[in-house]
Write a protein that holds these residues in place. Structure first.
Motif, PDB file in Angstrom:
ATOM      1  N   PRO A  97       0.816  -1.220   0.000  1.00  0.00           N
ATOM      2  CA  PRO A  97       0.000   0.000   0.000  1.00  0.00           C
ATOM      3  C   PRO A  97       0.851   1.272   0.000  1.00  0.00           C
ATOM      4  CG  PRO A  97      -0.896  -1.573   1.563  1.00  0.00           C
ATOM      5  CD  PRO A  97       0.417  -2.131   1.087  1.00  0.00           C
ATOM      6  N   GLU A  98       1.940   1.249   0.744  1.00  0.00           N
ATOM      7  CA  GLU A  98       2.807   2.423   0.818  1.00  0.00           C
ATOM      8  C   GLU A  98       3.420   2.750  -0.536  1.00  0.00           C
ATOM      9  OE1 GLU A  98       3.101  -0.245   2.948  1.00  0.00           O
ATOM     10  OE2 GLU A  98       2.096   0.695   4.649  1.00  0.00           O
ATOM     11  N   VAL A  99       3.845   1.721  -1.266  1.00  0.00           N
ATOM     12  CA  VAL A  99       4.440   1.934  -2.590  1.00  0.00           C
ATOM     13  C   VAL A  99       3.389   2.464  -3.565  1.00  0.00           C
ATOM     14  CG1 VAL A  99       5.516   0.779  -4.573  1.00  0.00           C
ATOM     15  CG2 VAL A  99       6.280   0.253  -2.250  1.00  0.00           C
ATOM     16  N   ILE A 100       2.182   1.913  -3.514  1.00  0.00           N
ATOM     17  CA  ILE A 100       1.120   2.370  -4.406  1.00  0.00           C
ATOM     18  C   ILE A 100       0.768   3.827  -4.109  1.00  0.00           C
ATOM     19  CG2 ILE A 100      -1.322   2.090  -5.023  1.00  0.00           C
ATOM     20  CD1 ILE A 100      -0.897  -0.935  -4.591  1.00  0.00           C
ATOM     21  N   LEU A 101       0.611   4.168  -2.835  1.00  0.00           N
ATOM     22  CA  LEU A 101       0.297   5.549  -2.475  1.00  0.00           C
ATOM     23  C   LEU A 101       1.421   6.495  -2.872  1.00  0.00           C
ATOM     24  CD1 LEU A 101      -1.424   5.048   0.991  1.00  0.00           C
ATOM     25  CD2 LEU A 101      -2.514   5.676  -1.175  1.00  0.00           C
ATOM     26  N   SER A 102       2.658   6.065  -2.696  1.00  0.00           N
ATOM     27  CA  SER A 102       3.800   6.885  -3.100  1.00  0.00           C
ATOM     28  C   SER A 102       3.795   7.111  -4.606  1.00  0.00           C
ATOM     29  CB  SER A 102       5.108   6.216  -2.670  1.00  0.00           C
ATOM     30  OG  SER A 102       6.213   6.956  -3.138  1.00  0.00           O
ATOM     31  N   PHE A 103       3.526   6.054  -5.372  1.00  0.00           N
ATOM     32  CA  PHE A 103       3.458   6.182  -6.821  1.00  0.00           C
ATOM     33  C   PHE A 103       2.348   7.150  -7.230  1.00  0.00           C
ATOM     34  CE2 PHE A 103       1.371   4.983 -10.782  1.00  0.00           C
ATOM     35  CZ  PHE A 103       2.405   5.228 -11.676  1.00  0.00           C
ATOM     36  N   MET A 104       1.163   6.989  -6.622  1.00  0.00           N
ATOM     37  CA  MET A 104       0.045   7.872  -6.972  1.00  0.00           C
ATOM     38  C   MET A 104       0.388   9.322  -6.645  1.00  0.00           C
ATOM     39  SD  MET A 104      -3.499   5.731  -6.291  1.00  0.00           S
ATOM     40  CE  MET A 104      -3.280   5.332  -4.583  1.00  0.00           C
ATOM     41  N   LYS A 105       1.046   9.553  -5.515  1.00  0.00           N
ATOM     42  CA  LYS A 105       1.439  10.914  -5.140  1.00  0.00           C
ATOM     43  C   LYS A 105       2.446  11.471  -6.138  1.00  0.00           C
ATOM     44  CE  LYS A 105       3.512  13.659  -1.512  1.00  0.00           C
ATOM     45  NZ  LYS A 105       4.194  13.669  -0.221  1.00  0.00           N
ATOM     46  N   GLN A 106       3.434  10.671  -6.516  1.00  0.00           N
ATOM     47  CA  GLN A 106       4.435  11.124  -7.487  1.00  0.00           C
ATOM     48  C   GLN A 106       3.790  11.414  -8.841  1.00  0.00           C
ATOM     49  OE1 GLN A 106       7.781   8.436  -7.678  1.00  0.00           O
ATOM     50  NE2 GLN A 106       7.957   8.370  -5.452  1.00  0.00           N
ATOM     51  N   LEU A 107       2.894  10.548  -9.272  1.00  0.00           N
ATOM     52  CA  LEU A 107       2.228  10.750 -10.553  1.00  0.00           C
ATOM     53  C   LEU A 107       1.385  12.027 -10.540  1.00  0.00           C
ATOM     54  CD1 LEU A 107       1.396   9.822 -13.390  1.00  0.00           C
ATOM     55  CD2 LEU A 107      -0.442   8.510 -12.315  1.00  0.00           C
ATOM     56  N   LEU A 108       0.585  12.213  -9.502  1.00  0.00           N
ATOM     57  CA  LEU A 108      -0.249  13.410  -9.420  1.00  0.00           C
ATOM     58  C   LEU A 108       0.596  14.672  -9.301  1.00  0.00           C
ATOM     59  CD1 LEU A 108      -3.106  12.071  -7.133  1.00  0.00           C
ATOM     60  CD2 LEU A 108      -3.259  12.617  -9.565  1.00  0.00           C
ATOM     61  N   SER A 109       1.699  14.603  -8.570  1.00  0.00           N
ATOM     62  CA  SER A 109       2.612  15.756  -8.467  1.00  0.00           C
ATOM     63  C   SER A 109       3.197  16.090  -9.830  1.00  0.00           C
ATOM     64  CB  SER A 109       3.739  15.465  -7.469  1.00  0.00           C
ATOM     65  OG  SER A 109       3.230  15.339  -6.175  1.00  0.00           O
ATOM     66  N   TRP A 110       3.576  15.069 -10.575  1.00  0.00           N
ATOM     67  CA  TRP A 110       4.120  15.284 -11.920  1.00  0.00           C
ATOM     68  C   TRP A 110       3.073  15.942 -12.818  1.00  0.00           C
ATOM     69  CZ3 TRP A 110       2.814  13.950 -16.843  1.00  0.00           C
ATOM     70  CH2 TRP A 110       3.772  14.196 -17.827  1.00  0.00           C
ATOM     71  N   VAL A 111       1.849  15.432 -12.756  1.00  0.00           N
ATOM     72  CA  VAL A 111       0.776  16.005 -13.580  1.00  0.00           C
ATOM     73  C   VAL A 111       0.570  17.475 -13.212  1.00  0.00           C
ATOM     74  CG1 VAL A 111      -1.715  15.940 -14.025  1.00  0.00           C
ATOM     75  CG2 VAL A 111      -0.387  13.827 -14.041  1.00  0.00           C
ATOM     76  N   MET A 112       0.546  17.788 -11.923  1.00  0.00           N
ATOM     77  CA  MET A 112       0.332  19.173 -11.489  1.00  0.00           C
ATOM     78  C   MET A 112       1.482  20.079 -11.924  1.00  0.00           C
ATOM     79  SD  MET A 112      -1.378  18.521  -7.753  1.00  0.00           S
ATOM     80  CE  MET A 112      -1.485  20.258  -7.363  1.00  0.00           C
ATOM     81  N   THR A 113       2.689  19.567 -11.918  1.00  0.00           N
ATOM     82  CA  THR A 113       3.865  20.345 -12.297  1.00  0.00           C
ATOM     83  C   THR A 113       3.962  20.539 -13.803  1.00  0.00           C
ATOM     84  OG1 THR A 113       5.071  19.515 -10.376  1.00  0.00           O
ATOM     85  CG2 THR A 113       6.395  20.425 -12.165  1.00  0.00           C
ATOM     86  N   ASN A 114       3.508  19.573 -14.565  1.00  0.00           N
ATOM     87  CA  ASN A 114       3.721  19.576 -16.010  1.00  0.00           C
ATOM     88  C   ASN A 114       2.483  19.888 -16.844  1.00  0.00           C
ATOM     89  OD1 ASN A 114       6.652  18.664 -16.412  1.00  0.00           O
ATOM     90  ND2 ASN A 114       5.851  17.270 -14.859  1.00  0.00           N
ATOM     91  N   THR A 115       1.467  20.409 -16.217  1.00  0.00           N
ATOM     92  CA  THR A 115       0.275  20.814 -16.963  1.00  0.00           C
ATOM     93  C   THR A 115      -0.070  22.255 -16.616  1.00  0.00           C
ATOM     94  OG1 THR A 115      -1.182  19.929 -15.233  1.00  0.00           O
ATOM     95  CG2 THR A 115      -0.692  18.486 -17.104  1.00  0.00           C
ATOM     96  N   ILE A 116      -0.841  22.875 -17.475  1.00  0.00           N
ATOM     97  CA  ILE A 116      -1.237  24.260 -17.285  1.00  0.00           C
ATOM     98  C   ILE A 116      -2.736  24.306 -17.046  1.00  0.00           C
ATOM     99  CG2 ILE A 116      -1.341  26.534 -18.381  1.00  0.00           C
ATOM    100  CD1 ILE A 116       1.065  25.571 -20.131  1.00  0.00           C
ATOM    101  N   GLU A 117      -3.129  25.015 -16.012  1.00  0.00           N
ATOM    102  CA  GLU A 117      -4.549  25.133 -15.682  1.00  0.00           C
ATOM    103  C   GLU A 117      -5.311  25.785 -16.825  1.00  0.00           C
ATOM    104  OE1 GLU A 117      -7.375  27.086 -12.231  1.00  0.00           O
ATOM    105  OE2 GLU A 117      -5.264  26.731 -11.793  1.00  0.00           O
ATOM    106  N   GLY A 118      -6.442  25.215 -17.152  1.00  0.00           N
ATOM    107  CA  GLY A 118      -7.285  25.753 -18.205  1.00  0.00           C
ATOM    108  C   GLY A 118      -6.997  25.217 -19.596  1.00  0.00           C
ATOM    109  N   VAL A 119      -5.909  24.460 -19.739  1.00  0.00           N
ATOM    110  CA  VAL A 119      -5.555  23.882 -21.029  1.00  0.00           C
ATOM    111  C   VAL A 119      -6.152  22.491 -21.114  1.00  0.00           C
ATOM    112  CG1 VAL A 119      -3.660  23.091 -22.493  1.00  0.00           C
ATOM    113  CG2 VAL A 119      -3.435  25.224 -21.199  1.00  0.00           C
ATOM    114  N   THR A 120      -6.754  22.162 -22.243  1.00  0.00           N
ATOM    115  CA  THR A 120      -7.302  20.828 -22.467  1.00  0.00           C
ATOM    116  C   THR A 120      -6.255  19.977 -23.172  1.00  0.00           C
ATOM    117  OG1 THR A 120      -9.533  21.714 -22.642  1.00  0.00           O
ATOM    118  CG2 THR A 120      -9.154  19.513 -23.545  1.00  0.00           C
ATOM    119  N   TYR A 121      -5.944  18.836 -22.599  1.00  0.00           N
ATOM    120  CA  TYR A 121      -4.983  17.905 -23.191  1.00  0.00           C
ATOM    121  C   TYR A 121      -5.741  16.719 -23.773  1.00  0.00           C
ATOM    122  CZ  TYR A 121      -1.577  20.619 -20.576  1.00  0.00           C
ATOM    123  OH  TYR A 121      -0.800  21.648 -20.090  1.00  0.00           O
ATOM    124  N   SER A 122      -5.317  16.248 -24.923  1.00  0.00           N
ATOM    125  CA  SER A 122      -6.000  15.102 -25.509  1.00  0.00           C
ATOM    126  C   SER A 122      -4.999  14.097 -26.044  1.00  0.00           C
ATOM    127  CB  SER A 122      -6.937  15.528 -26.616  1.00  0.00           C
ATOM    128  OG  SER A 122      -6.245  16.256 -27.600  1.00  0.00           O
TER     129      SER A 122
END
Length: 122
Positions: A97-122
């Motif tokens: 569970p700890e590894v899965i939660l860590s992965f999800m946190k890293q993935l979501l952090s990456w998405v937040m860092t590498n995307t721009i609010e208001g932009v639609t990605y497809s």
């Protein structure tokens, strides 16, 4: 509480009436899987299915899952109740569970860092 806050949209299977409406612990997930008839089926269930169900429910705060075991004809053979701890025990040989939660946190952090609010990605 974690450092990331997310808003998610997910269909929740049902709510237990004896727990009260919209209360923590009142939501449950319903899943079906094929009847486990071989060691390979059992390993796949513990390694993959339990992990995926656990991750889905953990993000939503769901504490209980009912899994129905169905035949290839769709006939329900058995229903089993699992807590999140039960799912963790099923998969402890293959996932953490700890590894899965860590992965999800890293993935979501990456998405937040590498995307721009208001932009639609497809």
């Amino acid at each position: 509480p974690g450092t990331l806050k997310i808003l998610t949209n997910s269909r929740i299977s049902c709510q237990l009436s004896d727990k009260g409406q919209d209360r923590p612990g009142s939501y449950v997930e319903l899943k079906t899987v094929g009847v486990i008839s071989t060691e390979k089926n059992a390993t796949s269930f513990k390694r993959y299915k339990c992990r995926n169900i656990w991750a889905h429910c953990k993000l939503l705060g769901i504490e209980t899952v009912y899994i129905g075991y169905r035949t290839s004809d769709g006939e329900l053979q058995k229903i089993q109740r699992f807590s999140m701890g039960d799912l963790e025990k099923q998969g402890e040989q293959w996932w953490s569970p700890e590894v899965i939660l860590s992965f999800m946190k890293q993935l979501l952090s990456w998405v937040m860092t590498n995307t721009i609010e208001g932009v639609t990605y497809s």
